[in-house]
Design a protein around this motif. Structure first.
Motif, PDB file in Angstrom:
ATOM      1  N   GLY A 230      45.913  23.038  42.029  1.00  0.00           N
ATOM      2  CA  GLY A 230      44.895  24.075  41.604  1.00  0.00           C
ATOM      3  C   GLY A 230      45.141  25.708  41.942  1.00  0.00           C
ATOM      4  N   LEU A 231      46.081  25.766  43.271  1.00  0.00           N
ATOM      5  CA  LEU A 231      46.661  27.113  43.404  1.00  0.00           C
ATOM      6  C   LEU A 231      47.733  27.589  42.532  1.00  0.00           C
ATOM      7  CD1 LEU A 231      46.172  29.097  45.810  1.00  0.00           C
ATOM      8  CD2 LEU A 231      47.861  28.028  46.990  1.00  0.00           C
ATOM      9  N   THR A 232      48.588  26.668  42.119  1.00  0.00           N
ATOM     10  CA  THR A 232      49.645  27.156  41.298  1.00  0.00           C
ATOM     11  C   THR A 232      49.494  27.130  39.804  1.00  0.00           C
ATOM     12  OG1 THR A 232      50.628  25.038  41.692  1.00  0.00           O
ATOM     13  CG2 THR A 232      51.175  26.541  43.275  1.00  0.00           C
ATOM     14  N   ASP A 233      48.405  26.306  39.341  1.00  0.00           N
ATOM     15  CA  ASP A 233      48.509  26.332  38.042  1.00  0.00           C
ATOM     16  C   ASP A 233      47.994  27.680  37.202  1.00  0.00           C
ATOM     17  OD1 ASP A 233      48.394  23.632  37.798  1.00  0.00           O
ATOM     18  OD2 ASP A 233      46.422  23.219  37.681  1.00  0.00           O
ATOM     19  N   PRO A 234      48.549  27.855  36.079  1.00  0.00           N
ATOM     20  CA  PRO A 234      48.468  28.973  35.507  1.00  0.00           C
ATOM     21  C   PRO A 234      47.033  29.641  35.543  1.00  0.00           C
ATOM     22  CG  PRO A 234      49.956  27.579  34.113  1.00  0.00           C
ATOM     23  CD  PRO A 234      49.165  26.867  35.225  1.00  0.00           C
ATOM     24  N   LEU A 235      46.832  31.033  35.492  1.00  0.00           N
ATOM     25  CA  LEU A 235      45.634  31.628  35.431  1.00  0.00           C
ATOM     26  C   LEU A 235      44.854  31.237  34.136  1.00  0.00           C
ATOM     27  CD1 LEU A 235      45.987  34.373  37.747  1.00  0.00           C
ATOM     28  CD2 LEU A 235      44.889  32.415  38.243  1.00  0.00           C
ATOM     29  N   LEU A 241      41.304  36.261  41.320  1.00  0.00           N
ATOM     30  CA  LEU A 241      42.052  36.155  42.746  1.00  0.00           C
ATOM     31  C   LEU A 241      41.303  37.052  43.725  1.00  0.00           C
ATOM     32  CD1 LEU A 241      45.567  37.123  41.057  1.00  0.00           C
ATOM     33  CD2 LEU A 241      44.669  34.714  41.819  1.00  0.00           C
ATOM     34  N   GLU A 242      40.876  36.528  44.743  1.00  0.00           N
ATOM     35  CA  GLU A 242      40.374  37.118  45.738  1.00  0.00           C
ATOM     36  C   GLU A 242      40.920  37.604  46.930  1.00  0.00           C
ATOM     37  OE1 GLU A 242      36.331  36.751  48.660  1.00  0.00           O
ATOM     38  OE2 GLU A 242      36.748  34.907  47.408  1.00  0.00           O
ATOM     39  N   ASN A 252      36.946  47.136  59.686  1.00  0.00           N
ATOM     40  CA  ASN A 252      36.277  47.075  58.384  1.00  0.00           C
ATOM     41  C   ASN A 252      36.790  46.019  57.584  1.00  0.00           C
ATOM     42  OD1 ASN A 252      33.928  48.700  59.004  1.00  0.00           O
ATOM     43  ND2 ASN A 252      34.799  50.513  58.228  1.00  0.00           N
ATOM     44  N   ARG A 253      36.183  45.192  56.667  1.00  0.00           N
ATOM     45  CA  ARG A 253      36.852  44.509  55.852  1.00  0.00           C
ATOM     46  C   ARG A 253      35.796  44.408  54.586  1.00  0.00           C
ATOM     47  NH1 ARG A 253      39.473  39.677  57.799  1.00  0.00           N
ATOM     48  NH2 ARG A 253      38.093  38.218  56.610  1.00  0.00           N
ATOM     49  N   ALA A 254      36.561  44.261  53.185  1.00  0.00           N
ATOM     50  CA  ALA A 254      35.895  44.060  52.279  1.00  0.00           C
ATOM     51  C   ALA A 254      36.707  43.209  51.256  1.00  0.00           C
ATOM     52  CB  ALA A 254      36.035  45.593  51.495  1.00  0.00           C
ATOM     53  N   SER A 255      35.834  42.459  50.341  1.00  0.00           N
ATOM     54  CA  SER A 255      36.478  41.576  49.485  1.00  0.00           C
ATOM     55  C   SER A 255      37.068  42.218  48.110  1.00  0.00           C
ATOM     56  CB  SER A 255      35.266  40.764  48.806  1.00  0.00           C
ATOM     57  OG  SER A 255      35.822  39.974  47.813  1.00  0.00           O
ATOM     58  N   VAL A 256      38.205  42.017  47.644  1.00  0.00           N
ATOM     59  CA  VAL A 256      38.675  42.800  46.306  1.00  0.00           C
ATOM     60  C   VAL A 256      39.031  41.527  45.462  1.00  0.00           C
ATOM     61  CG1 VAL A 256      40.799  44.179  45.576  1.00  0.00           C
ATOM     62  CG2 VAL A 256      39.875  44.699  47.903  1.00  0.00           C
ATOM     63  N   VAL A 257      38.325  41.674  44.491  1.00  0.00           N
ATOM     64  CA  VAL A 257      38.426  40.648  43.283  1.00  0.00           C
ATOM     65  C   VAL A 257      39.035  40.892  42.019  1.00  0.00           C
ATOM     66  CG1 VAL A 257      37.230  38.799  41.887  1.00  0.00           C
ATOM     67  CG2 VAL A 257      36.428  39.443  44.093  1.00  0.00           C
ATOM     68  N   TYR A 258      40.431  40.468  41.746  1.00  0.00           N
ATOM     69  CA  TYR A 258      40.955  40.787  40.401  1.00  0.00           C
ATOM     70  C   TYR A 258      40.525  39.449  39.369  1.00  0.00           C
ATOM     71  CZ  TYR A 258      43.711  43.969  43.600  1.00  0.00           C
ATOM     72  OH  TYR A 258      44.278  44.682  44.276  1.00  0.00           O
ATOM     73  N   ARG A 259      39.655  40.009  38.435  1.00  0.00           N
ATOM     74  CA  ARG A 259      39.302  39.068  37.477  1.00  0.00           C
ATOM     75  C   ARG A 259      39.965  39.305  36.118  1.00  0.00           C
ATOM     76  NH1 ARG A 259      35.227  35.783  38.015  1.00  0.00           N
ATOM     77  NH2 ARG A 259      34.451  37.011  39.532  1.00  0.00           N
ATOM     78  N   LEU A 260      40.320  37.992  35.659  1.00  0.00           N
ATOM     79  CA  LEU A 260      41.482  37.847  34.541  1.00  0.00           C
ATOM     80  C   LEU A 260      40.523  37.892  33.419  1.00  0.00           C
ATOM     81  CD1 LEU A 260      44.215  37.559  32.986  1.00  0.00           C
ATOM     82  CD2 LEU A 260      44.076  35.112  33.319  1.00  0.00           C
ATOM     83  N   ILE A 405      45.946  43.690  52.917  1.00  0.00           N
ATOM     84  CA  ILE A 405      45.190  42.964  51.990  1.00  0.00           C
ATOM     85  C   ILE A 405      45.762  41.478  52.030  1.00  0.00           C
ATOM     86  CG2 ILE A 405      46.777  43.956  50.179  1.00  0.00           C
ATOM     87  CD1 ILE A 405      43.964  43.708  48.660  1.00  0.00           C
ATOM     88  N   GLU A 406      45.006  40.363  51.771  1.00  0.00           N
ATOM     89  CA  GLU A 406      45.414  39.239  51.754  1.00  0.00           C
ATOM     90  C   GLU A 406      44.655  38.209  50.836  1.00  0.00           C
ATOM     91  OE1 GLU A 406      46.457  35.652  55.451  1.00  0.00           O
ATOM     92  OE2 GLU A 406      45.184  37.598  55.792  1.00  0.00           O
ATOM     93  N   LEU A 407      45.290  37.517  50.199  1.00  0.00           N
ATOM     94  CA  LEU A 407      44.799  36.385  49.174  1.00  0.00           C
ATOM     95  C   LEU A 407      44.346  35.355  50.142  1.00  0.00           C
ATOM     96  CD1 LEU A 407      44.683  35.673  46.232  1.00  0.00           C
ATOM     97  CD2 LEU A 407      46.772  34.405  46.399  1.00  0.00           C
ATOM     98  N   VAL A 408      42.761  35.106  49.824  1.00  0.00           N
ATOM     99  CA  VAL A 408      42.092  34.153  50.207  1.00  0.00           C
ATOM    100  C   VAL A 408      41.866  33.094  49.514  1.00  0.00           C
ATOM    101  CG1 VAL A 408      41.079  35.815  52.107  1.00  0.00           C
ATOM    102  CG2 VAL A 408      39.827  35.350  50.059  1.00  0.00           C
ATOM    103  N   ARG A 409      41.536  33.108  48.261  1.00  0.00           N
ATOM    104  CA  ARG A 409      41.413  32.173  47.302  1.00  0.00           C
ATOM    105  C   ARG A 409      41.498  32.524  45.837  1.00  0.00           C
ATOM    106  NH1 ARG A 409      34.969  31.081  46.103  1.00  0.00           N
ATOM    107  NH2 ARG A 409      34.241  33.191  46.179  1.00  0.00           N
ATOM    108  N   VAL A 410      41.629  31.285  44.986  1.00  0.00           N
ATOM    109  CA  VAL A 410      41.780  31.581  43.465  1.00  0.00           C
ATOM    110  C   VAL A 410      40.230  30.919  43.035  1.00  0.00           C
ATOM    111  CG1 VAL A 410      42.788  31.055  41.620  1.00  0.00           C
ATOM    112  CG2 VAL A 410      44.230  31.556  43.605  1.00  0.00           C
ATOM    113  N   ILE A 411      39.524  31.697  42.268  1.00  0.00           N
ATOM    114  CA  ILE A 411      38.441  31.267  41.809  1.00  0.00           C
ATOM    115  C   ILE A 411      38.571  30.922  40.328  1.00  0.00           C
ATOM    116  CG2 ILE A 411      36.051  31.893  41.400  1.00  0.00           C
ATOM    117  CD1 ILE A 411      36.404  34.345  43.301  1.00  0.00           C
ATOM    118  N   ARG A 412      38.272  29.418  40.086  1.00  0.00           N
ATOM    119  CA  ARG A 412      38.304  28.966  38.544  1.00  0.00           C
ATOM    120  C   ARG A 412      37.302  28.558  38.081  1.00  0.00           C
ATOM    121  NH1 ARG A 412      44.077  28.471  37.830  1.00  0.00           N
ATOM    122  NH2 ARG A 412      45.260  28.469  39.634  1.00  0.00           N
TER     123      ARG A 412
END
Length: 412
Positions: A230-235, A241-242, A252-260, A405-412
């Motif tokens: 699931g992590l390496t499958d093509p987007l 990507l969160e 201070n922490r904040a979520s940054v989401v890159y939505r395809l 900034i750190e990748l924490v999960r891939v949202i599918r």
């Protein structure tokens, strides 16, 4: 006489019912006076302390408020404000799936709002929205609850309302006629007039437990974490990507989401074109620097590439394509490789160190005097992207930035 007694008895029954039937509906002015002290404006700032966006928040417990996570998504820091009073705030618990973030404020003594019982919302009831649309603090809007959407799906339930919701209203309160919080206003559909939505207020009590459970799942790789495939499958369009961005000076922490959003040819378009990548992960352009220096100082192609090996060195001299568009002169060296855990999965990441200078832009050229810049990127070749990035920029004796900034999960 019998008729008079009957009428008198009926009147007494009605009066008694009103007296014992609980709270009565408030007039709009009385309702506003009652609940508006518990609705605050949220102001967010980037790593350079420049204003980003505004939103709203509601007081739900002593020293605790709730807003929408998307209000905080690009922020390095944020404050809450009402009239001329401002407090610094920090993120405490994020429930990204429901777009609810609980924030903490020190020395904050405003009384919490009363939350309506679960299931109390009903279609057709009169509701009032209070928030800061377009920055206008504590604006009152009136409407009805026009729909309950999502059925029994735990994360999909929404309250549909005709009460106005505009940019800046996100995170504000939706109240019933007794002044009880029934929802947290979230978004409106611009093309559809009075089609607006709120997250049910009964979700508020679940934020800490859900946030802690999500963090535990990610740390342990249990339910809800993406496995290796699931992590390496093509987007695909709709995936996201969160990342979590941290100001290392303030915590201070904040979520940054890159939505395809779409894929055109071999290019992937994230966040409505704010970030464009090639299918192999190379960065084409970054128009919206949501990730701080990770985006605003990105070199051509990005901070990593698939052909890198330990010991490799190269020199970079470029002008950033977004943010301040400053000139960067950096030396890069691959210093090693190690295992890292991303979304419950072990990946190998190559560590790349960048050191050099940033030259500010003045007029049509760049300053002749640079300011020191250091960064470290951990690049996972199997993912084709950076999974962690740290940057330090010293702009003077009294001004510096340190963030990660750190990748924490891939949202599918």
């Amino acid at each position: 006489m019998a008729m008079k007694n009957s009428l008198r008895w009926t009147s007494l029954l009605i009066a008694g019912g009103l007296a014992t039937g609980g709270a009565q509906a408030l007039e709009p002015d009385a309702l506003f006076e009652k609940v508006s002290p518990g609705v605050w404006t949220v102001r967010t700032f980037d790593a350079q302390e420049r204003p980003l966006r505004g939103g709203s928040a509601v007081v739900v417990a002593p020293g605790r408020l709730v807003t929408n996570c998307h209000v905080l998504a690009k922020a390095s820091s944020f404050v809450i404000r009402q009239d001329n009073v401002t407090y610094g705030a920090t993120l405490e618990y994020p429930d990204v799936e429901r777009d609810l973030c609980q924030i903490k404020v020190a020395n904050f003594r405003v009384a919490p709002l009363q939350i309506a019982p679960a299931g109390a919302a009903r279609v057709g009831q009169r509701v009032y929205a209070i928030g800061s649309p377009r920055g206008f603090e504590n604006t009152l809007g009136e409407g009805i609850l026009s729909g309950l959407r999502g059925g029994d799906a735990a994360d999909a339930r929404l309250l549909q309302t005709t009460a106005p919701v505009s940019p800046g209203s996100s995170g504000g309160g939706l109240f019933d006629s007794e002044g009880r919080l029934v929802g947290v206003t979230t978004f409106g559909v611009r093309e559809a007039g009075s089609l607006n939505f709120a997250v049910p207020a009964d979700f508020v009590a679940e934020i800490p437990a859900r946030a802690q459970a999500a963090m535990a799942r990610r740390a342990e790789g249990g339910d809800g974490a993406m496995g290796p495939r699931g992590l390496t499958d093509p987007l695909r369009p709709g995936n996201a990507l969160e990342y979590v961005r941290t100001d290392r000076l303030t915590g201070n922490r904040a979520s940054v989401v890159y939505r395809l959003d779409r894929i055109t040819g071999d290019e992937l378009f994230f966040n409505m074109g704010g970030r464009i990548e090639k299918a192999d992960g190379r960065v084409v352009t970054v128009a919206s620097p949501a990730g701080g220096y990770f985006d605003s100082s990105s070199p051509p192609g990005g901070w990593g590439r698939k052909d890198i090996k330990p010991g490799m060195r190269w020199h970079l001299d470029y002008v950033a394509t977004t943010g301040e568009k400053w000139r960067h002169e950096l030396d890069a060296v691959v210093v090693g490789e190690r295992s890292m855990r991303v979304d419950g999965t072990e990946v190998r990441a190559v560590q790349i160190a960048y050191t050099g200078w940033i030259y500010a832009s003045y007029g049509t050229g760049a300053s002749l005097v640079g300011t020191p810049f250091e960064a470290t990127a951990w690049y996972a070749r199997e993912l084709g992207r950076v999974v962690r990035f740290e940057a330090q920029h010293r702009r003077g004796n009294s001004s510096s930035t340190s963030e990660s900034i750190e990748l924490v999960r891939v949202i599918r």
